[in-house]
Design a protein around this motif. Structure first.
Motif, PDB file in Angstrom:
ATOM      1  N   PRO A 173      -5.164   7.071   7.955  1.00 21.39           N
ATOM      2  CA  PRO A 173      -5.891   7.396   6.727  1.00 21.39           C
ATOM      3  C   PRO A 173      -5.899   6.249   5.715  1.00 21.39           C
ATOM      4  N   TRP A 174      -4.855   5.442   5.711  1.00 23.37           N
ATOM      5  CA  TRP A 174      -4.797   4.303   4.775  1.00 23.37           C
ATOM      6  C   TRP A 174      -5.850   3.258   5.114  1.00 23.37           C
ATOM      7  N   VAL A 175      -6.107   3.021   6.382  1.00 23.45           N
ATOM      8  CA  VAL A 175      -7.091   2.021   6.791  1.00 23.45           C
ATOM      9  C   VAL A 175      -8.446   2.382   6.210  1.00 23.45           C
ATOM     10  N   GLN A 176      -8.874   3.601   6.425  1.00 18.79           N
ATOM     11  CA  GLN A 176     -10.193   3.994   5.929  1.00 18.79           C
ATOM     12  C   GLN A 176     -10.229   4.039   4.411  1.00 18.79           C
ATOM     13  N   GLN A 177      -9.186   4.544   3.790  1.00 20.57           N
ATOM     14  CA  GLN A 177      -9.152   4.637   2.324  1.00 20.57           C
ATOM     15  C   GLN A 177      -9.244   3.245   1.689  1.00 20.57           C
ATOM     16  N   LEU A 178      -8.504   2.284   2.204  1.00 16.53           N
ATOM     17  CA  LEU A 178      -8.460   0.958   1.614  1.00 16.53           C
ATOM     18  C   LEU A 178      -9.736   0.172   1.847  1.00 16.53           C
ATOM     19  N   ILE A 179     -10.246   0.238   3.044  1.00 17.24           N
ATOM     20  CA  ILE A 179     -11.369  -0.636   3.389  1.00 17.24           C
ATOM     21  C   ILE A 179     -12.696  -0.049   2.958  1.00 17.24           C
ATOM     22  N   LEU A 180     -12.804   1.246   2.908  1.00 21.91           N
ATOM     23  CA  LEU A 180     -14.082   1.855   2.549  1.00 21.91           C
ATOM     24  C   LEU A 180     -14.267   2.015   1.037  1.00 21.91           C
ATOM     25  N   ARG A 181     -13.280   1.624   0.262  1.00 18.92           N
ATOM     26  CA  ARG A 181     -13.471   1.777  -1.193  1.00 18.92           C
ATOM     27  C   ARG A 181     -14.248   0.640  -1.781  1.00 18.92           C
ATOM     28  N   VAL A 206       0.826  -1.203   0.000  1.00 17.46           N
ATOM     29  CA  VAL A 206       0.000   0.000   0.000  1.00 17.46           C
ATOM     30  C   VAL A 206       0.862   1.255   0.000  1.00 17.46           C
ATOM     31  N   SER A 207       1.827   1.303   0.911  1.00 17.90           N
ATOM     32  CA  SER A 207       2.636   2.496   1.087  1.00 17.90           C
ATOM     33  C   SER A 207       3.807   2.163   2.004  1.00 17.90           C
ATOM     34  N   VAL A 210       8.056   1.576   7.997  1.00 25.94           N
ATOM     35  CA  VAL A 210       7.068   0.505   7.913  1.00 25.94           C
ATOM     36  C   VAL A 210       6.577   0.344   6.478  1.00 25.94           C
ATOM     37  N   PHE A 211       6.777  -0.867   5.943  1.00 33.30           N
ATOM     38  CA  PHE A 211       6.159  -1.237   4.672  1.00 33.30           C
ATOM     39  C   PHE A 211       4.748  -1.677   5.011  1.00 33.30           C
ATOM     40  N   LEU A 212       3.764  -0.957   4.485  1.00 28.71           N
ATOM     41  CA  LEU A 212       2.366  -1.176   4.820  1.00 28.71           C
ATOM     42  C   LEU A 212       1.696  -1.991   3.716  1.00 28.71           C
ATOM     43  N   TYR A 213       1.088  -3.098   4.105  1.00 26.98           N
ATOM     44  CA  TYR A 213       0.416  -4.002   3.168  1.00 26.98           C
ATOM     45  C   TYR A 213      -1.055  -4.114   3.519  1.00 26.98           C
ATOM     46  N   SER A 214      -1.835  -4.550   2.547  1.00 26.64           N
ATOM     47  CA  SER A 214      -3.220  -4.946   2.801  1.00 26.64           C
ATOM     48  C   SER A 214      -3.353  -6.400   2.374  1.00 26.64           C
ATOM     49  N   GLY A 215      -4.279  -7.099   3.000  1.00 30.73           N
ATOM     50  CA  GLY A 215      -4.518  -8.498   2.654  1.00 30.73           C
ATOM     51  C   GLY A 215      -5.514  -9.110   3.618  1.00 30.73           C
ATOM     52  N   ARG A 216      -6.016 -10.282   3.244  1.00 30.88           N
ATOM     53  CA  ARG A 216      -7.006 -10.995   4.065  1.00 30.88           C
ATOM     54  C   ARG A 216      -6.323 -12.117   4.851  1.00 30.88           C
ATOM     55  N   LEU A 217      -6.655 -12.231   6.116  1.00 32.06           N
ATOM     56  CA  LEU A 217      -6.133 -13.314   6.947  1.00 32.06           C
ATOM     57  C   LEU A 217      -6.956 -14.577   6.738  1.00 32.06           C
ATOM     58  N   ASP A 218      -6.268 -15.712   6.592  1.00 30.73           N
ATOM     59  CA  ASP A 218      -6.936 -16.998   6.414  1.00 30.73           C
ATOM     60  C   ASP A 218      -6.245 -18.019   7.298  1.00 30.73           C
ATOM     61  N   PRO A 219      -6.904 -18.459   8.387  1.00 28.96           N
ATOM     62  CA  PRO A 219      -8.242 -18.066   8.808  1.00 28.96           C
ATOM     63  C   PRO A 219      -8.218 -16.716   9.524  1.00 28.96           C
ATOM     64  N   GLN A 220      -9.395 -16.097   9.579  1.00 30.23           N
ATOM     65  CA  GLN A 220      -9.503 -14.834  10.302  1.00 30.23           C
ATOM     66  C   GLN A 220      -9.537 -15.114  11.809  1.00 30.23           C
ATOM     67  N   PRO A 221      -8.998 -14.196  12.604  1.00 34.01           N
ATOM     68  CA  PRO A 221      -9.090 -14.373  14.064  1.00 34.01           C
ATOM     69  C   PRO A 221     -10.554 -14.414  14.508  1.00 34.01           C
ATOM     70  N   VAL A 222     -10.816 -15.161  15.563  1.00 38.50           N
ATOM     71  CA  VAL A 222     -12.176 -15.226  16.092  1.00 38.50           C
ATOM     72  C   VAL A 222     -12.568 -13.866  16.665  1.00 38.50           C
ATOM     73  N   ALA A 223     -13.860 -13.667  16.817  1.00 39.63           N
ATOM     74  CA  ALA A 223     -14.374 -12.371  17.265  1.00 39.63           C
ATOM     75  C   ALA A 223     -13.933 -12.025  18.684  1.00 39.63           C
TER      76      ALA A 223
END
Length: 150
Positions: A142-150, A75-76, A93-106
């Motif tokens: 700002p990256w969190v909101q920009q990436l996830i809300l798009r 990402v940045s 910090v090298f900032l990445y986006s991605g999905r965790l598999d498996p996702q952590p429990v709630a």
């Protein structure tokens, strides 16, 4: 062994949204002098000598959470200059986006740091205006909101 904060460290960290994209996974860290209620931090860690940041974020997620990262994308790059209990720290910090598999429990998820300490993993709301704990590195907000809300 305490972390040597006398050098600039290179990190790779992950913005990992929930499947419904209303939250992202972060660690819940204990109180410090600067943050007496604790703080949230993105999942990830140090880049080791001879390792790319891309490899580091995958390794950290595997070692700490026992998960893999799907759809990993750079990402940045951000700088993080901070204090923990009065001690100055500096990270690139090298900032990445991605999905965790498996996702952590709630509730009740944890990760294990390289020093053996166990840290809770929680889901921080994307719309975090009511969240009392700060998110670090602060430059990722700002990256969190920009990436996830798009």
């Amino acid at each position: 062994m305490p972390i040597d904060r006398s050098v600039i460290r290179v990190k790779a960290m992950l913005i990992a949204p929930s499947s419904d994209r209303t939250a992202h996974a972060v660690t819940l860290n204990p109180p410090t002098a600067e943050n007496p209620a604790g703080y949230h931090r993105l999942i990830g860690g140090g880049v080791e000598l001879g390792e790319t940041a891309h490899e580091a974020v995958r390794r950290e997620v595997d070692e700490e959470l026992g998960a893999v990262v799907r759809d990993l994308a750079l990402v940045s790059t951000v700088e993080n200059i901070f204090r923990i209990d009065g001690v100055l720290g500096h990270e690139v910090v090298f900032l990445y986006s991605g999905r965790l598999d498996p996702q952590p429990v709630a509730s009740g998820a944890v990760l294990t740091e390289s020093d053996g300490s166990v840290v809770p993993v929680v889901w921080r709301p994307i719309d975090d205006g009511d969240e009392p704990l700060p998110l670090f590195p602060a430059a990722v907000v700002p990256w969190v909101q920009q990436l996830i809300l798009r």
